[in-house]
Design a protein around this motif. Structure first.
Motif, PDB file in Angstrom:
ATOM      1  N   LEU A 263     -38.410 -65.404  35.085  1.00  0.00           N
ATOM      2  CA  LEU A 263     -37.200 -64.940  34.320  1.00  0.00           C
ATOM      3  C   LEU A 263     -37.433 -64.939  32.558  1.00  0.00           C
ATOM      4  O   LEU A 263     -38.761 -65.464  32.280  1.00  0.00           O
ATOM      5  CB  LEU A 263     -36.231 -66.017  34.506  1.00  0.00           C
ATOM      6  N   PHE A 264     -36.539 -64.490  31.991  1.00  0.00           N
ATOM      7  CA  PHE A 264     -36.830 -64.337  30.645  1.00  0.00           C
ATOM      8  C   PHE A 264     -35.827 -65.570  29.758  1.00  0.00           C
ATOM      9  O   PHE A 264     -34.795 -65.631  30.362  1.00  0.00           O
ATOM     10  CB  PHE A 264     -36.514 -62.943  30.041  1.00  0.00           C
ATOM     11  N   MET A 265     -36.332 -66.292  28.800  1.00  0.00           N
ATOM     12  CA  MET A 265     -35.586 -67.164  28.212  1.00  0.00           C
ATOM     13  C   MET A 265     -35.456 -66.824  26.583  1.00  0.00           C
ATOM     14  O   MET A 265     -36.453 -66.227  26.059  1.00  0.00           O
ATOM     15  CB  MET A 265     -36.295 -68.385  28.415  1.00  0.00           C
ATOM     16  N   PRO A 266     -34.423 -67.266  26.064  1.00  0.00           N
ATOM     17  CA  PRO A 266     -34.490 -66.979  24.550  1.00  0.00           C
ATOM     18  C   PRO A 266     -35.623 -67.837  23.891  1.00  0.00           C
ATOM     19  O   PRO A 266     -35.898 -69.008  24.049  1.00  0.00           O
ATOM     20  CB  PRO A 266     -33.189 -67.714  23.915  1.00  0.00           C
ATOM     21  N   TYR A 267     -36.347 -67.196  22.983  1.00  0.00           N
ATOM     22  CA  TYR A 267     -37.376 -67.877  22.094  1.00  0.00           C
ATOM     23  C   TYR A 267     -37.412 -67.152  20.735  1.00  0.00           C
ATOM     24  O   TYR A 267     -37.509 -66.140  20.516  1.00  0.00           O
ATOM     25  CB  TYR A 267     -38.820 -67.752  22.917  1.00  0.00           C
ATOM     26  N   ALA A 268     -37.409 -68.243  19.650  1.00  0.00           N
ATOM     27  CA  ALA A 268     -37.240 -67.868  18.268  1.00  0.00           C
ATOM     28  C   ALA A 268     -36.227 -66.826  18.422  1.00  0.00           C
ATOM     29  O   ALA A 268     -35.252 -67.264  18.823  1.00  0.00           O
ATOM     30  CB  ALA A 268     -38.562 -67.010  17.892  1.00  0.00           C
ATOM     31  N   ASP A 269     -36.259 -65.634  17.702  1.00  0.00           N
ATOM     32  CA  ASP A 269     -35.099 -64.723  17.657  1.00  0.00           C
ATOM     33  C   ASP A 269     -35.061 -63.682  18.690  1.00  0.00           C
ATOM     34  O   ASP A 269     -34.748 -62.614  18.618  1.00  0.00           O
ATOM     35  CB  ASP A 269     -34.974 -63.932  16.014  1.00  0.00           C
ATOM     36  N   ASP A 270     -35.972 -63.956  19.585  1.00  0.00           N
ATOM     37  CA  ASP A 270     -36.116 -62.959  20.561  1.00  0.00           C
ATOM     38  C   ASP A 270     -36.305 -63.574  22.185  1.00  0.00           C
ATOM     39  O   ASP A 270     -35.731 -64.701  22.185  1.00  0.00           O
ATOM     40  CB  ASP A 270     -37.448 -62.169  20.505  1.00  0.00           C
ATOM     41  N   SER A 271     -36.960 -63.012  23.022  1.00  0.00           N
ATOM     42  CA  SER A 271     -36.822 -63.729  24.378  1.00  0.00           C
ATOM     43  C   SER A 271     -38.562 -63.883  24.871  1.00  0.00           C
ATOM     44  O   SER A 271     -39.175 -62.926  24.332  1.00  0.00           O
ATOM     45  CB  SER A 271     -36.038 -63.074  25.461  1.00  0.00           C
TER      46      SER A 271
END
Lengths: 853, 229
Positions: free
Chosen positions: A565-573
């Motif tokens: 899955l994708f998760m938010p990270y910094a200002d992106d994912s």
């Protein structure tokens, strides 16, 4: 005066209708691709955003987590926050029906009691005793479907709808038909509504929900409420206005958009070359006319203005045609992009007609006109500087073309080398806007060198052409040697078109080869079972029960459950991939970098740290020993990075850790992929059949052997670049138009020469052969320069663009097959393009031609 | 050698413009005939018809006994290549080729190998006095030299007929005389039939016969005695 000159110049359009038409078509095609890509981009984003917003209904704020959702307990906290008027939980699942040939069905799980306050529902009249079909959802087998969906399958109230769920195939009873308004028109009517808690159960969400849609109290400011809500939300759960989610989607599909914008600029650049060529030749052809105009008192600036106004007119007409054409193209482009967005990024869009934006049309018009003017600028200047005495003289006393000057060559070499050096040695992360200047420098350098390259190649081909094709070959090659300017403009268009085809294919080839090698090392299970026919599904997953059933099959040695899955990270994912680490280490060896594998293996298996991909490390400057923080709903996730892995899962970067660790922090036991390892890999086919038998009619699953899975992934990559391929085809069409244009001009310019040839005994077949041979030589030079420019461009794509967009390191692989095929294919295109000019040359009126001046 | 029988050539819609009207003519082997007349009298049309570049509206044209009307375009082209040499006022050399390549071109168009064609072209250029200009391109040569190359190209096949359209029209009088003297010499050597279209009375005097055209009709025919020339 300009009006009078306009009349002179427009008369030329009438006399050279085909040439004028081809030039306008060149601009039109360039502009159409540019406009279509922008419009399709916008339409896709608008479709994606519209889907998000329609689903949001009247919600002013949304509470969202990562793809795994968040605990339903958050709902209570949100409801209790002062200032919240309505808050409703939502689950969204892209599921499949058991109907044959049916695509995905978007299932929205809502709370039957309160959702009317948020979303607009209009139902068909029905005989049900329950007045509000939403209330009917209280029965656990209830579902509401859109009228469009119901009509397509001949379904009505009370009919059964079989659905594949995480619990296997289940029959639901239709207890309401939603009219095509509000929620009923989303996703082209491929939508159904069920109770949120029922959805939670059948789609394996445990106690998680995907989203909370809420409306603030009228007297409460949305910003104040946002602040209040943030204070009560756990880590990893965000409050955001629905419109902001659209921006998130925009970011997710950015790689696709950037690639397409580059391609559309290339198509436009090829168009500029056509304009340049046309005006260049027009000036040569109208040599005498310009001399006469100068002799009767037309100033230099007005001669220049005459050509510029002509190009302006062509630019305007071409751009307007291009915008119309682009609008039509956008329909197809948007459909393709939607497919890519769904297949690769798992975003569903509601199809809608292309959005016609006046500002896009105006900017396309401006770009078309500027390109046209830019193409005509140098020839117009050359016309204004013409010596009237020479111009009035016989055509044979023309000045030799002054495009082979030393200054020009030096400048070209310097630019090409500077571009190459910048691509090779400049820091990778300067910024894409600046870095796109590097290939432009290389291309510009090559463009300046083209007349010399054309001349030298033609000269070196002269003896061969003479020997092989006699006087026709000699005359064909001489036509090129004597007109390096005319030839190099066409070769330039061909070079850019070909270089783009070459570099795209080389880049995709290198990328596919790299991914293929990577898959051979890491994706080496005997069978892979996916919950989706897309790269992954954001909402539909398997349960661990299914894995347990598969593990019990005879011949199965080990099962690995993968959550992707994708998760938010910094200002992106970023991509998060979790699996049973011990199983992974059993089949993958010596994969870890920057760490002692023997040392970190037990720690990774024990869930004491994570592995990150090389591109994630590059993108965020992370290294072994740093801590990776992710927002988990249960507790802050902060784990040491134990190793780095060269990985191509996502251009956003990936993190890998043990599944048990994930389950602990995210409270999510969903499974996206099941890796099946067999006792005897030779019995893969047999086991695949056994699994198909086990799942048939119960689960929607895609079962791949290892080879099939790799093939499928490579096809996905091809799909991703499909629009780029299509744009390169347009660039080649424009380049082919350039060849037609050049040869028509060549025929017109050499009318007398061709007439003399016929007069002194040249047969029609010999004239045709001569024109075709000229096209062939242009193709050879085009391929040669295209391969040079393409190799440079590939180097840029691999060194800079891949690194910038995906943070990937891709080894350069020269596409020998393509390089070998380029010549015969381009020859074929060139000869096809030369057919009409050759016909024109053959049917020349010899008497007129000889008298022609 | 050249025979025209009642040749008419009409142009325009419904044949509104009569370029040649009922022209009959017989020119024997080795004869030199000048065609004179004001602009628009039909001189160039006559020349174009004789070399097969144009077709008469009615009447017949025979070259060496061959009726041009019975030939298709390719056959007419071959006939032109083998039996008719042409020179023009504006020389019409191919600017991209050297003098030698220009002269060799008709031979090469017939499929004769490069070596042999260029050997014959060199010999021909020696005959017209341009042995030292073999590798020069037209734009590196004077007008007279260009016309010599054109003559060499026209005669490379040793054709029985030479058609000349204002061959001295673009040259000064001295160079024009030189060209006429060259044509005279080559005629004596090769016994070529020459049909010369000109405005220039002095050039016409080089011929055996002068045909005067007006409005497409032969209005006068003058036979010149050798002494007059």
């Amino acid at each position: 005066m300009i009006t009078a000159l306009g009349q002179v110049t427009l008369r030329q359009w009438g006399q050279h209708r085909l040439r004028t038409l081809l030039t306008i078509l060149g601009i039109a095609l360039g502009v159409s691709v540019f406009f279509a890509v922008r419009t399709a981009n916008l339409t896709l984003l608008s479709s994606l955003t519209m889907t998000v917003e329609k689903l949001a209904g009247k919600a002013t704020l949304q509470i969202v987590g990562d793809e795994g959702g968040f605990p339903e307990g958050v709902w209570d906290a949100v409801r209790d926050t002062p200032g919240v008027r309505v808050a409703q939980p939502v689950i969204e699942v892209l599921a499949s029906t058991a109907f044959a040939d049916e695509g995905n069905l978007l299932i929205v799980g809502v709370d039957m009691l309160g959702d009317r306050e948020l979303r607009e529902y209009q139902f068909d009249e029905q005989g049900s005793e329950i007045a509000d079909p939403l209330i009917a959802l209280a029965q656990p087998d209830s579902i509401l479907v859109s009228r469009k969906f119901a009509e397509r399958h001949g379904l009505g109230d009370g009919d059964k709808l079989p659905l594949y769920t995480s619990q296997g195939k289940k029959d639901f009873v239709i207890r309401g038909i939603i009219q095509p308004a509000g929620i009923g028109e989303i996703f082209d009517g491929q939508i159904a509504v069920m109770d949120v808690f029922n959805a939670q159960f059948v789609f394996g969400r445990g106690r998680n929900i995907d989203r909370i849609d809420l409306i603030n109290e009228p007297d409460v400011d949305v910003r104040d409420l946002t602040t209040r809500l943030r204070a009560v939300l756990p880590a990893g759960v965000e409050v955001t206005p629905p419109s902001a989610r659209g921006q998130g989607i925009e970011k997710a599909v950015s790689a696709m958009r950037i690639g397409m914008m580059i391609a559309s600029f290339i198509a436009l650049l090829v168009g500029v070359f056509i304009i340049f060529n046309t005006f260049n030749i027009a000036v040569n052809q109208r040599w005498k006319e310009i001399g006469i105009l100068r002799a009767i008192g037309v100033e230099r600036r007005n001669v220049q203005a005459m050509f510029l106004v002509e190009s302006l007119l062509m630019g305007v007409i071409g751009s307007l045609v291009g915008i119309g054409l682009g609008y039509l193209l956008a329909i197809g482009a948007e459909r393709l992009m939607s497919e890519v967005a769904a297949k690769i990024f798992s975003y569903v869009a509601t199809q809608q007609p292309p959005v016609f934006r006046r500002d896009y049309a105006l900017s396309s018009l401006a770009i078309g006109v500027i390109s046209s003017l830019a193409g005509a600028l140098l020839p117009a200047r050359a016309a204004s500087l013409l010596n009237p005495v020479l111009a009035l003289h016989n055509v044979e006393t023309r000045q030799r073309e002054n495009v082979l000057g030393r200054g020009r060559m030096v400048c070209g070499l310097v630019l090409a080398i500077a571009g190459l050096l910048l691509v090779s040695f400049a820091p990778v992360r300067v910024g894409l806007d600046y870095q796109f200047v590097y290939p432009l420098l290389m291309i510009l350098g090559l463009v300046l060198l083209l007349p010399r390259i054309s001349e030298l190649t033609a000269r070196s081909l002269r003896p061969l052409m003479d020997r092989c094709f006699g006087s026709e070959g000699l005359l064909a090659v001489e036509a090129i040697i004597q007109s390096p300017r005319r030839t190099s403009a066409t070769v330039g268009a061909l070079m850019i078109g070909l270089s783009f085809v070459f570099s795209t294919s080389a880049y995709v080839g290198s990328y596919q080869q790299t991914v293929s090698d990577w898959m051979t090392r890491f994706i080496n299970s005997d069978l892979i079972i996916s919950a989706s026919d897309m790269a992954r599904s954001r909402s539909y997953h398997f349960s661990e029960d299914l894995s347990a059933k598969l593990a019990a099959l005879p011949g199965v040695r080990r099962i690995e459950n993968v959550r992707f899955l994708f998760m938010p990270y910094a200002d992106d994912s970023i991509a998060v991939v979790t699996f049973e680490m011990d199983g992974w280490f059993a089949r993958v060896r010596n994969a870890l970098e920057d760490a002692d594998e023997d040392e970190v293996r037990p720690r990774l298996i024990a869930g004491e740290g994570v592995i990150i991909s090389r591109n994630l490390a590059n993108r965020y400057g992370l290294k072994v020993g740093d801590k990776l923080r992710l927002a988990a709903p249960t507790a802050p996730f902060e784990m040491p990075i134990l190793a780095v892995l060269t990985d191509y899962t996502s251009e956003k970067g990936s993190v890998f850790f043990d599944r048990a660790l994930y389950k602990r922090y995210w409270n999510d036991a969903a499974v996206d992929l099941i890796d099946v390892n067999l006792v005897d890999p030779a019995r893969t086919g047999e086991t695949k059949q056994a699994i198909q038998k086990l799942l048939r009619g119960e689960h929607r699953a895609f079962i791949y052997t290892n080879a099939e899975y790799k093939r499928w992934v490579l096809q996905l990559i091809d799909g991703f670049f499909l629009i780029n391929y299509m744009q390169t085809v347009v660039a080649i069409i424009i380049a082919a138009l350039g060849i037609v244009n050049t040869l028509i001009i060549s025929v017109a310019e050499r009318k007398r020469e061709l007439g003399v040839l016929r007069a002194i005994g040249g047969l029609r077949t010999q004239i045709r052969r001569m024109i075709l041979l000229e096209a062939a030589v242009i193709a050879v030079i085009g391929v040669l320069s295209g391969v040079i420019a393409g190799t440079m461009n590939t180097w840029f794509l691999i060194r800079t663009a891949a690194s910038m967009i995906g943070g990937f390191t891709i080894p350069f692989r020269f596409p020998w097959l393509l390089a070998l095929l380029a010549l015969p294919l381009t020859l074929l295109i060139s000869l096809a393009a030369a057919w009409w000019p050759a016909r024109k040359a053959v049917n020349l009126n010899v008497v007129e031609a000889i008298g022609y001046e | 050698m050249i025979e025209l029988k009642g040749v008419n050539r009409l142009f325009g819609e419904g044949g509104a413009v009569k370029a040649l009207a009922d022209v009959s003519l017989l020119i024997g082997r080795g004869e030199r005939v000048a065609v004179m007349g004001p602009s628009g009298s039909g001189k160039s049309t006559l020349l174009n018809l004789v070399c097969g570049l144009d077709e008469p509206t009615s009447g017949a044209i025979l070259i060496d006994g061959i009726n041009l009307a019975e030939l298709n375009d390719d056959a007419r082209t071959r006939l032109r290549r083998e039996k008719i040499g042409m020179i023009f006022q504006t020389f019409n050399l191919l600017p991209t080729l050297t003098a030698c390549e220009n002269v060799a071109l008709p031979l090469r168009l017939q499929g004769i190998g490069k070596g042999q064609a260029e050997r014959r072209a060199t010999a021909m250029l020696e005959r017209v006095g341009l042995a030292d200009r073999l590798a020069h391109r037209p734009d590196q040569l004077s007008g007279g030299e260009r016309q010599r190359i054109a003559i060499a190209r026209a005669l490379i096949f040793d054709p029985p007929v030479l058609l000349a359209d204002e061959p001295t029209g673009n040259l000064d009088s001295q160079t024009g005389d030189e060209i006429l003297r060259l044509l005279d010499r080559l005629h004596d050597e090769l016994n070529t039939t020459i049909l010369l279209v000109t405005h220039n009375e002095d050039a016409a005097l080089f011929c055996d016969r002068i045909l005067r055209l007006r409005d497409g009709e032969v209005v006068r025919e003058e036979h010149l005695r050798k002494a007059a020339r």
